[in-house]
Design an enzyme around this catalytic site. Structure first.
Site, mmCIF file in Angstrom:
data_model
loop_
_atom_site.group_PDB
_atom_site.id
_atom_site.type_symbol
_atom_site.label_atom_id
_atom_site.label_comp_id
_atom_site.label_asym_id
_atom_site.label_seq_id
_atom_site.Cartn_x
_atom_site.Cartn_y
_atom_site.Cartn_z
ATOM 1 N N LEU A 56 0.790 -1.016 0.002
ATOM 2 C CA LEU A 56 0.023 0.046 0.106
ATOM 3 C C LEU A 56 0.901 1.383 0.185
ATOM 4 C CD1 LEU A 56 -2.565 -1.229 2.492
ATOM 5 C CD2 LEU A 56 -2.889 -1.173 0.059
ATOM 6 N N PRO A 57 0.513 2.204 -0.914
ATOM 7 C CA PRO A 57 1.318 3.575 -0.885
ATOM 8 C C PRO A 57 0.952 4.312 0.154
ATOM 9 C CG PRO A 57 -0.372 3.347 -2.652
ATOM 10 C CD PRO A 57 -0.085 1.927 -1.894
ATOM 11 N N CYS A 58 1.320 3.967 1.326
ATOM 12 C CA CYS A 58 0.849 4.805 2.422
ATOM 13 C C CYS A 58 1.196 6.179 2.439
ATOM 14 C CB CYS A 58 1.364 4.152 3.812
ATOM 15 S SG CYS A 58 1.237 2.500 3.748
ATOM 16 N N HIS A 59 2.518 6.370 1.810
ATOM 17 C CA HIS A 59 3.137 7.573 1.307
ATOM 18 C C HIS A 59 2.326 8.419 0.674
ATOM 19 C CE1 HIS A 59 4.927 4.601 -1.321
ATOM 20 N NE2 HIS A 59 4.591 5.615 -2.329
#
Length: 109
Positions: A56-59
């Site tokens: 998941l591209p939490c950034h």
DNA sequence: CGAATGACAATCT
DNA sequence: TAGATTGCCATTC
């Protein structure tokens, strides 16, 4: 932490996973997609339990300020800037993301 | 079930 | 403007 079945988390992961590169979504935005415009905190909590297996591209998920949480997250706030910069996201001198340009939108021009 | 926590958001001082 | 407070959601103890 066996409640990975939680539809809420799955939903958050799904939304975060569909965020196009070069775009960022705010917790409030995601919570709105979930159907709860006030579940921003729950969304953050979901990210907190977001397993790296999800990739998941939490950034890409930031707060309304265009900045990630104030502190150490999935590896370090500086990491976020690094990753996002690679994604093609531009940062302001104040260290915040250019939401006006990179805020995730459904109806892209 | 009740109380506490949290990677937010909005409001108030 | 910056800091502190409250409100909402879902998860955890």
């Amino acid at each position: 932490m066996k409640k990975e079945d939680s539809n809420f988390f799955e939903k958050v992961y799904e939304i975060v996973a569909i965020i196009p590169e070069g775009k960022v979504a705010t917790y409030g935005q995601i919570s709105l997609m979930l159907g709860n415009p006030y579940a921003s905190r729950a969304v953050g909590y979901a990210m907190h339990g977001a397993p790296p297996e999800r990739n998941l591209p939490c950034h890409r998920v930031v707060n309304k300020e265009g900045r990630l949480a104030p502190g150490n997250i999935f590896g370090g706030e500086n990491i976020q800037r690094e990753e996002l910069e690679k994604e093609g996201i531009t940062f302001l001198e104040n260290g915040c993301i250019d939401m006006e340009k990179h805020l995730w939108r459904f109806h892209t021009p």
